[in-house]
Motif scaffolding. Sequence first.
Motif, PDB file in Angstrom:
ATOM      1  N   SER A 115      11.086   0.771  -7.415  1.00  0.00           N
ATOM      2  CA  SER A 115      11.352  -0.089  -8.575  1.00  0.00           C
ATOM      3  C   SER A 115      10.095  -0.268  -9.411  1.00  0.00           C
ATOM      4  N   ARG A 116       8.980   0.403  -9.004  1.00  0.00           N
ATOM      5  CA  ARG A 116       7.693   0.279  -9.725  1.00  0.00           C
ATOM      6  C   ARG A 116       6.822   1.439  -9.287  1.00  0.00           C
ATOM      7  N   SER A 117       5.722   1.617  -9.999  1.00  0.00           N
ATOM      8  CA  SER A 117       4.882   2.794  -9.713  1.00  0.00           C
ATOM      9  C   SER A 117       4.035   2.573  -8.456  1.00  0.00           C
ATOM     10  N   GLY A 118       3.718   1.289  -8.179  1.00  0.00           N
ATOM     11  CA  GLY A 118       2.895   0.991  -7.008  1.00  0.00           C
ATOM     12  C   GLY A 118       3.011  -0.491  -6.682  1.00  0.00           C
ATOM     13  N   VAL A 119       2.449  -0.889  -5.555  1.00  0.00           N
ATOM     14  CA  VAL A 119       2.590  -2.257  -5.023  1.00  0.00           C
ATOM     15  C   VAL A 119       1.268  -2.995  -5.215  1.00  0.00           C
ATOM     16  N   LEU A 120       1.253  -3.968  -6.144  1.00  0.00           N
ATOM     17  CA  LEU A 120       0.027  -4.729  -6.406  1.00  0.00           C
ATOM     18  C   LEU A 120      -0.406  -5.447  -5.131  1.00  0.00           C
ATOM     19  N   ALA A 121      -1.678  -5.188  -4.732  1.00  0.00           N
ATOM     20  CA  ALA A 121      -2.209  -5.799  -3.508  1.00  0.00           C
ATOM     21  C   ALA A 121      -3.252  -6.846  -3.873  1.00  0.00           C
ATOM     22  N   TYR A 122      -3.402  -7.839  -3.005  1.00  0.00           N
ATOM     23  CA  TYR A 122      -4.539  -8.751  -3.159  1.00  0.00           C
ATOM     24  C   TYR A 122      -5.385  -8.714  -1.896  1.00  0.00           C
ATOM     25  N   ALA A 123      -6.696  -8.900  -2.078  1.00  0.00           N
ATOM     26  CA  ALA A 123      -7.651  -8.857  -0.971  1.00  0.00           C
ATOM     27  C   ALA A 123      -8.216 -10.256  -0.752  1.00  0.00           C
ATOM     28  N   HIS A 124      -8.884 -10.413   0.373  1.00  0.00           N
ATOM     29  CA  HIS A 124      -9.564 -11.672   0.702  1.00  0.00           C
ATOM     30  C   HIS A 124     -11.017 -11.573   0.283  1.00  0.00           C
ATOM     31  N   SER A 337       8.317  -3.589  -0.391  1.00  0.00           N
ATOM     32  CA  SER A 337       7.723  -4.115  -1.634  1.00  0.00           C
ATOM     33  C   SER A 337       7.920  -3.148  -2.796  1.00  0.00           C
ATOM     34  N   LEU A 338       7.948  -1.848  -2.510  1.00  0.00           N
ATOM     35  CA  LEU A 338       8.125  -0.857  -3.591  1.00  0.00           C
ATOM     36  C   LEU A 338       9.556  -0.861  -4.097  1.00  0.00           C
ATOM     37  N   ALA A 339      10.500  -1.140  -3.184  1.00  0.00           N
ATOM     38  CA  ALA A 339      11.927  -0.942  -3.514  1.00  0.00           C
ATOM     39  C   ALA A 339      12.586  -2.175  -4.153  1.00  0.00           C
ATOM     40  N   ILE A 340      12.222  -3.370  -3.717  1.00  0.00           N
ATOM     41  CA  ILE A 340      12.953  -4.556  -4.219  1.00  0.00           C
ATOM     42  C   ILE A 340      12.590  -4.831  -5.686  1.00  0.00           C
ATOM     43  N   HIS A 341      13.515  -5.523  -6.381  1.00  0.00           N
ATOM     44  CA  HIS A 341      13.238  -5.860  -7.787  1.00  0.00           C
ATOM     45  C   HIS A 341      12.299  -7.068  -7.887  1.00  0.00           C
ATOM     46  N   ASN A 342      12.552  -8.096  -7.040  1.00  0.00           N
ATOM     47  CA  ASN A 342      11.781  -9.345  -7.199  1.00  0.00           C
ATOM     48  C   ASN A 342      10.499  -9.339  -6.358  1.00  0.00           C
ATOM     49  N   PHE A 343       9.738  -8.260  -6.551  1.00  0.00           N
ATOM     50  CA  PHE A 343       8.419  -8.145  -5.911  1.00  0.00           C
ATOM     51  C   PHE A 343       7.402  -9.009  -6.647  1.00  0.00           C
ATOM     52  N   GLY A 344       6.531  -9.679  -5.890  1.00  0.00           N
ATOM     53  CA  GLY A 344       5.481 -10.483  -6.529  1.00  0.00           C
ATOM     54  C   GLY A 344       4.117  -9.874  -6.296  1.00  0.00           C
ATOM     55  N   ILE A 345       3.691  -9.832  -5.022  1.00  0.00           N
ATOM     56  CA  ILE A 345       2.374  -9.297  -4.685  1.00  0.00           C
ATOM     57  C   ILE A 345       2.359  -9.043  -3.179  1.00  0.00           C
ATOM     58  N   GLN A 346       1.427  -8.220  -2.708  1.00  0.00           N
ATOM     59  CA  GLN A 346       1.368  -7.861  -1.290  1.00  0.00           C
ATOM     60  C   GLN A 346      -0.046  -8.133  -0.779  1.00  0.00           C
TER      61      GLN A 346
END
Length: 410
Positions: A115-124, A337-346
């Motif tokens: 559902s998107r080109s990639g999965v936005l990730a956040y780091a610590h 996370s790549l497939a669902i529509h209501n993805f926020g962040i990973q």
Amino acid sequence: SPTTITAVDVLVTSPGRNFVTLRITTADGVVGLGDATLNGRELAVAATLRDHIVPLLLGQDAHRIEDTWQFLYRSVYWRRGPVTMTAIAAVDVALWDIKAKLAGMPLYQLLGGASRSGVLAYAHASGRDVPALLDSVRQRIEEGFRAIRIQTSVPGVRTVYGVSSAPSPTGRYSYEPAKRGPLPAEEDWDSQAYLRHIPGVFETVRAEFGAELPLLHDAHHRLTPIQAARLGTDLEPYRLFWLEDVTPAENQEALRLVRQHTTTPLAIGEIFNTVWDYQTIIREQLIDYVRSSVVHAGGITGLRRILDYAAQYQVKSGMHGPTDISPVGMAAATHLSLAIHNFGIQEYMQHDPITSEVFRTSFTFTDGLLHPGEEPGLGVEYDEDAAERFPYERAYLPFARLADGTIHDW
Ligand SMILES: O=NC(=O)[C@@H](O)[C@H](O)[C@H](O)CO
Ligand SMILES: [Co+2]
């Protein structure tokens, strides 16, 4: 039949930290992996699987994912809870791994495709003081991260959540909360000192890195609802991406008070394990992000249902992704996370490199985005010989006491 389950192995190993992995093998030799890691209670899940669930799986058809999930959820009788739902999650993910391999496609394709080109990730990013914190943010930006969680020490508090005391052997400051040893570590806490200190930290971070960089923060269940409302209000000028676990949420209605006071987005639920833990806070839109991971919320089958419920209320995913979710769990999360529509962040904490001696993954992290890759199934291999070089060692999450000795939420 070729998809009859002929072997189920519960694999415990400790490359960098303890992990529990479920391996299901079918008559025609297809192998599926599931992550069964529950930080601080790993062996409870291993025993649930080995002593109670494995006998139920042998001889069953690996294709029957939904029926197996419903059978394990309802036949246990004692419903819900982190141990049961983590064990069910491991079975579920291993069966999805097998089905996708049999279909000859990466799991995300079976879940509806990208559902998107990639999965936005956040780091610590973390630091014992603000200068160290700012260095840590710079390091994460250099690593390509486009969103960053900010955690730091609090004056007067000896230890504090989310701040690594020393770099790992690789120099990476990733924070591993569980400590090996016979007993859990006691940490101290002071909510008033924390509330006084944190707004100034974000003032400094925003001044240093500007207004656009998405910043996240984890209050880790430590505030009362009105204190949480205070913090959310005080942080509004800094436009956080989210404020996480701002107050314990067994009482879901507590979030009503916080929501009334602040527009700071809220993320809750990494310790939740079924949709019932979320029903009020999603339906009343008291949160903005669902924190559960695939590993602790009943697998792909369980978490996908929670996220479909969340989607009706414009609530998005924010899957938990610490080092105590194994590379198998991270791969499953990245596919979903790549497939669902209501993805926020990973969340993506990056495992210690030693972990990859046991788990060979094919997901990639490029320019701030995760991608699960195109391998059939999850795209993870488990090296059992290597795993034997890292025996399990009991490790506990810390706990917290206030200055007067009162137990507090860690
Ligand atoms: O948002 N991340 C967190 O809150 C983690 O650091 C959790 O404390 C640990 O993963 C628990 O095992
Ligand atoms: Co958290």
